[in-house]
Design an enzyme around this catalytic site. Structure first.
Site, PDB file in Angstrom:
ATOM      1  N   PRO A 190       0.791  -1.222   0.000  1.00 46.71           N
ATOM      2  CA  PRO A 190       0.000   0.000   0.000  1.00 46.71           C
ATOM      3  C   PRO A 190       0.827   1.278   0.000  1.00 46.71           C
ATOM      4  O   PRO A 190       1.866   1.360   0.674  1.00 46.71           O
ATOM      5  CB  PRO A 190      -0.810  -0.106   1.300  1.00 46.71           C
ATOM      6  CG  PRO A 190      -0.077  -1.078   2.138  1.00 46.71           C
ATOM      7  CD  PRO A 190       0.558  -2.045   1.185  1.00 46.71           C
ATOM      8  N   ASN A 191       0.352   2.220  -0.778  1.00 47.59           N
ATOM      9  CA  ASN A 191       0.897   3.583  -0.872  1.00 47.59           C
ATOM     10  C   ASN A 191       2.214   3.669  -1.640  1.00 47.59           C
ATOM     11  O   ASN A 191       2.703   4.767  -1.914  1.00 47.59           O
ATOM     12  CB  ASN A 191       1.058   4.220   0.527  1.00 47.59           C
ATOM     13  CG  ASN A 191      -0.255   4.262   1.283  1.00 47.59           C
ATOM     14  OD1 ASN A 191      -1.233   4.769   0.750  1.00 47.59           O
ATOM     15  ND2 ASN A 191      -0.313   3.690   2.468  1.00 47.59           N
TER      16      ASN A 191
ATOM     17  N   ARG B  49       5.094  10.958  -2.511  1.00 48.89           N
ATOM     18  CA  ARG B  49       4.742  10.659  -1.129  1.00 48.89           C
ATOM     19  C   ARG B  49       5.927  10.917  -0.197  1.00 48.89           C
ATOM     20  O   ARG B  49       6.966  10.261  -0.333  1.00 48.89           O
ATOM     21  CB  ARG B  49       4.353   9.180  -1.055  1.00 48.89           C
ATOM     22  CG  ARG B  49       4.116   8.676   0.334  1.00 48.89           C
ATOM     23  CD  ARG B  49       4.129   7.160   0.393  1.00 48.89           C
ATOM     24  NE  ARG B  49       3.820   6.708   1.721  1.00 48.89           N
ATOM     25  CZ  ARG B  49       4.068   5.481   2.168  1.00 48.89           C
ATOM     26  NH1 ARG B  49       4.619   4.578   1.368  1.00 48.89           N
ATOM     27  NH2 ARG B  49       3.774   5.156   3.396  1.00 48.89           N
TER      28      ARG B  49
ATOM     29  N   TYR C  43      11.002   9.008   1.655  1.00 46.16           N
ATOM     30  CA  TYR C  43      11.080   7.932   0.661  1.00 46.16           C
ATOM     31  C   TYR C  43      11.808   8.325  -0.620  1.00 46.16           C
ATOM     32  O   TYR C  43      12.002   7.481  -1.498  1.00 46.16           O
ATOM     33  CB  TYR C  43       9.650   7.446   0.320  1.00 46.16           C
ATOM     34  CG  TYR C  43       8.944   6.865   1.528  1.00 46.16           C
ATOM     35  CD1 TYR C  43       9.427   5.721   2.152  1.00 46.16           C
ATOM     36  CD2 TYR C  43       7.810   7.478   2.063  1.00 46.16           C
ATOM     37  CE1 TYR C  43       8.793   5.194   3.273  1.00 46.16           C
ATOM     38  CE2 TYR C  43       7.171   6.962   3.180  1.00 46.16           C
ATOM     39  CZ  TYR C  43       7.666   5.816   3.775  1.00 46.16           C
ATOM     40  OH  TYR C  43       7.045   5.297   4.883  1.00 46.16           O
TER      41      TYR C  43
ATOM     42  N   ASN D  89       8.018  -5.642  -0.509  1.00 43.58           N
ATOM     43  CA  ASN D  89       7.886  -4.467   0.342  1.00 43.58           C
ATOM     44  C   ASN D  89       6.395  -4.342   0.642  1.00 43.58           C
ATOM     45  O   ASN D  89       5.620  -3.870  -0.194  1.00 43.58           O
ATOM     46  CB  ASN D  89       8.407  -3.199  -0.337  1.00 43.58           C
ATOM     47  CG  ASN D  89       8.321  -1.982   0.582  1.00 43.58           C
ATOM     48  OD1 ASN D  89       7.688  -2.038   1.644  1.00 43.58           O
ATOM     49  ND2 ASN D  89       8.953  -0.883   0.182  1.00 43.58           N
TER      50      ASN D  89
ATOM     51  N   ALA E 122       2.938  -0.671   5.034  1.00 43.18           N
ATOM     52  CA  ALA E 122       2.458  -0.703   6.427  1.00 43.18           C
ATOM     53  C   ALA E 122       1.936  -2.086   6.833  1.00 43.18           C
ATOM     54  O   ALA E 122       1.899  -2.398   8.029  1.00 43.18           O
ATOM     55  CB  ALA E 122       1.379   0.354   6.624  1.00 43.18           C
TER      56      ALA E 122
ATOM     57  N   GLU F 179      12.709  -9.375   2.226  1.00 42.17           N
ATOM     58  CA  GLU F 179      11.916  -8.206   2.657  1.00 42.17           C
ATOM     59  C   GLU F 179      12.723  -6.936   2.388  1.00 42.17           C
ATOM     60  O   GLU F 179      13.903  -6.862   2.741  1.00 42.17           O
ATOM     61  CB  GLU F 179      11.633  -8.342   4.156  1.00 42.17           C
ATOM     62  CG  GLU F 179      10.915  -7.133   4.738  1.00 42.17           C
ATOM     63  CD  GLU F 179      10.710  -7.253   6.241  1.00 42.17           C
ATOM     64  OE1 GLU F 179      11.122  -8.275   6.839  1.00 42.17           O
ATOM     65  OE2 GLU F 179      10.147  -6.302   6.816  1.00 42.17           O
TER      66      GLU F 179
ATOM     67  N   HIS G 201      12.603  -2.526   2.488  1.00 42.26           N
ATOM     68  CA  HIS G 201      11.978  -1.234   2.789  1.00 42.26           C
ATOM     69  C   HIS G 201      12.916  -0.138   2.345  1.00 42.26           C
ATOM     70  O   HIS G 201      14.142  -0.250   2.514  1.00 42.26           O
ATOM     71  CB  HIS G 201      11.716  -1.070   4.292  1.00 42.26           C
ATOM     72  CG  HIS G 201      10.832  -2.134   4.825  1.00 42.26           C
ATOM     73  ND1 HIS G 201       9.474  -2.122   4.650  1.00 42.26           N
ATOM     74  CD2 HIS G 201      11.128  -3.284   5.487  1.00 42.26           C
ATOM     75  CE1 HIS G 201       8.965  -3.214   5.190  1.00 42.26           C
ATOM     76  NE2 HIS G 201       9.947  -3.935   5.697  1.00 42.26           N
TER      77      HIS G 201
ATOM     78  N   ARG H   1      12.680   4.500  12.944  1.00 45.17           N
ATOM     79  CA  ARG H   1      11.463   5.323  12.880  1.00 45.17           C
ATOM     80  C   ARG H   1      10.560   5.044  14.097  1.00 45.17           C
ATOM     81  O   ARG H   1      11.039   4.577  15.117  1.00 45.17           O
ATOM     82  CB  ARG H   1      10.776   5.065  11.535  1.00 45.17           C
ATOM     83  CG  ARG H   1      11.683   5.449  10.347  1.00 45.17           C
ATOM     84  CD  ARG H   1      10.983   5.256   9.010  1.00 45.17           C
ATOM     85  NE  ARG H   1       9.839   6.142   8.891  1.00 45.17           N
ATOM     86  CZ  ARG H   1       8.882   5.989   7.962  1.00 45.17           C
ATOM     87  NH1 ARG H   1       8.984   5.002   7.071  1.00 45.17           N
ATOM     88  NH2 ARG H   1       7.867   6.820   7.909  1.00 45.17           N
TER      89      ARG H   1
HETATM   90  C1  DQA Z   1       8.021   1.164   3.991  1.00 44.52           C
HETATM   91  C2  DQA Z   1       8.074   1.364   5.517  1.00 44.52           C
HETATM   92  C3  DQA Z   1       6.694   1.168   6.143  1.00 44.52           C
HETATM   93  O1  DQA Z   1       6.759   1.376   7.545  1.00 44.52           O
HETATM   94  C4  DQA Z   1       5.705   2.146   5.564  1.00 44.52           C
HETATM   95  O2  DQA Z   1       4.418   1.923   6.077  1.00 44.52           O
HETATM   96  C5  DQA Z   1       5.693   2.135   4.072  1.00 44.52           C
HETATM   97  C6  DQA Z   1       6.973   2.067   3.362  1.00 44.52           C
HETATM   98  C7  DQA Z   1       9.380   1.494   3.326  1.00 44.52           C
HETATM   99  O3  DQA Z   1       9.587   1.064   2.190  1.00 44.52           O
HETATM  100  O4  DQA Z   1      10.203   2.194   3.921  1.00 44.52           O
HETATM  101  O5  DQA Z   1       4.648   2.252   3.434  1.00 44.52           O
HETATM  102  O6  DQA Z   1       7.718  -0.187   3.726  1.00 44.52           O
END
Ligand code: DQA
Length: 146
Positions: A10-11, A18, A23, A74, A77, A98, A100, A107
């Site tokens: 998501p996102n 964003r 990011y 990835n 959240a 995994e 990120h 964080r």
């Molecule tokens: C994320 C880190 C997550 O905590 C966050 O909710 C994201 C992006 C990252 O790529 O740093 O959406 O996965």
């Protein structure tokens, strides 16, 4: 040629606009292009998927079995909340890395827990888009026979 599914949650479709201070300015399309180039050099093929919906991500993980040899995930959240995604990875029994963009451990406290990490070969975080390339590199070492 071994095939890797690069799955974003998501996102992450909003990368580029964003929270660029967290990011960066690179879009998801840019990341996919970088991964395509790197995969070609490493002897891997890559496929991409992104969804904002937990169940759709579960479906992508299920569909990877028999289609792909590994997953880069990835989960955004959902990393911090989703037992369903963790179970999906366990169910397909494919190696998964995994990734990120940000360093989740530096964080907010709620980002320090990853359910995904329990079922990952390893976790790469804090290196921005390069993390995806590092994951491809790690998977190539496992999957590509010299
Ligand atoms: C994320 C880190 C997550 O905590 C966050 O909710 C994201 C992006 C990252 O790529 O740093 O959406 O996965």
């Amino acid at each position: 040629m071994p095939s890797v599914l690069i799955l974003n949650g998501p996102n992450l479709n909003l990368l580029g606009t964003r929270q660029p201070e967290v990011y960066g300015a690179t879009t998801l399309a840019d990341i996919e292009a970088l991964c395509t180039d790197a995969a070609q050099r490493l002897g891997l093929s890559v496929a991409f998927a992104q969804s904002n919906h937990e169940g759709v991500l579960v479906d992508h993980i299920h569909a990877a079995k028999g289609t792909h040899d590994a997953i880069i995930l990835n989960a955004g959240a959902y990393t911090h909340t989703s037992i369903a995604l963790m179970d999906a990875v366990t169910s397909v029994d494919l190696p998964m890395v995994e990734v990120h963009l940000s360093n989740i451990h530096a964080r907010e406290g709620f980002r320090h827990t990853s359910h995904i990490a329990r079922v990952a070969i390893g976790q790469i975080c804090g290196f921005g888009p390069k993390g995806y390339l590092m994951a491809l590199d790690a998977l190539a070492e496992r999957l590509v026979t010299p």
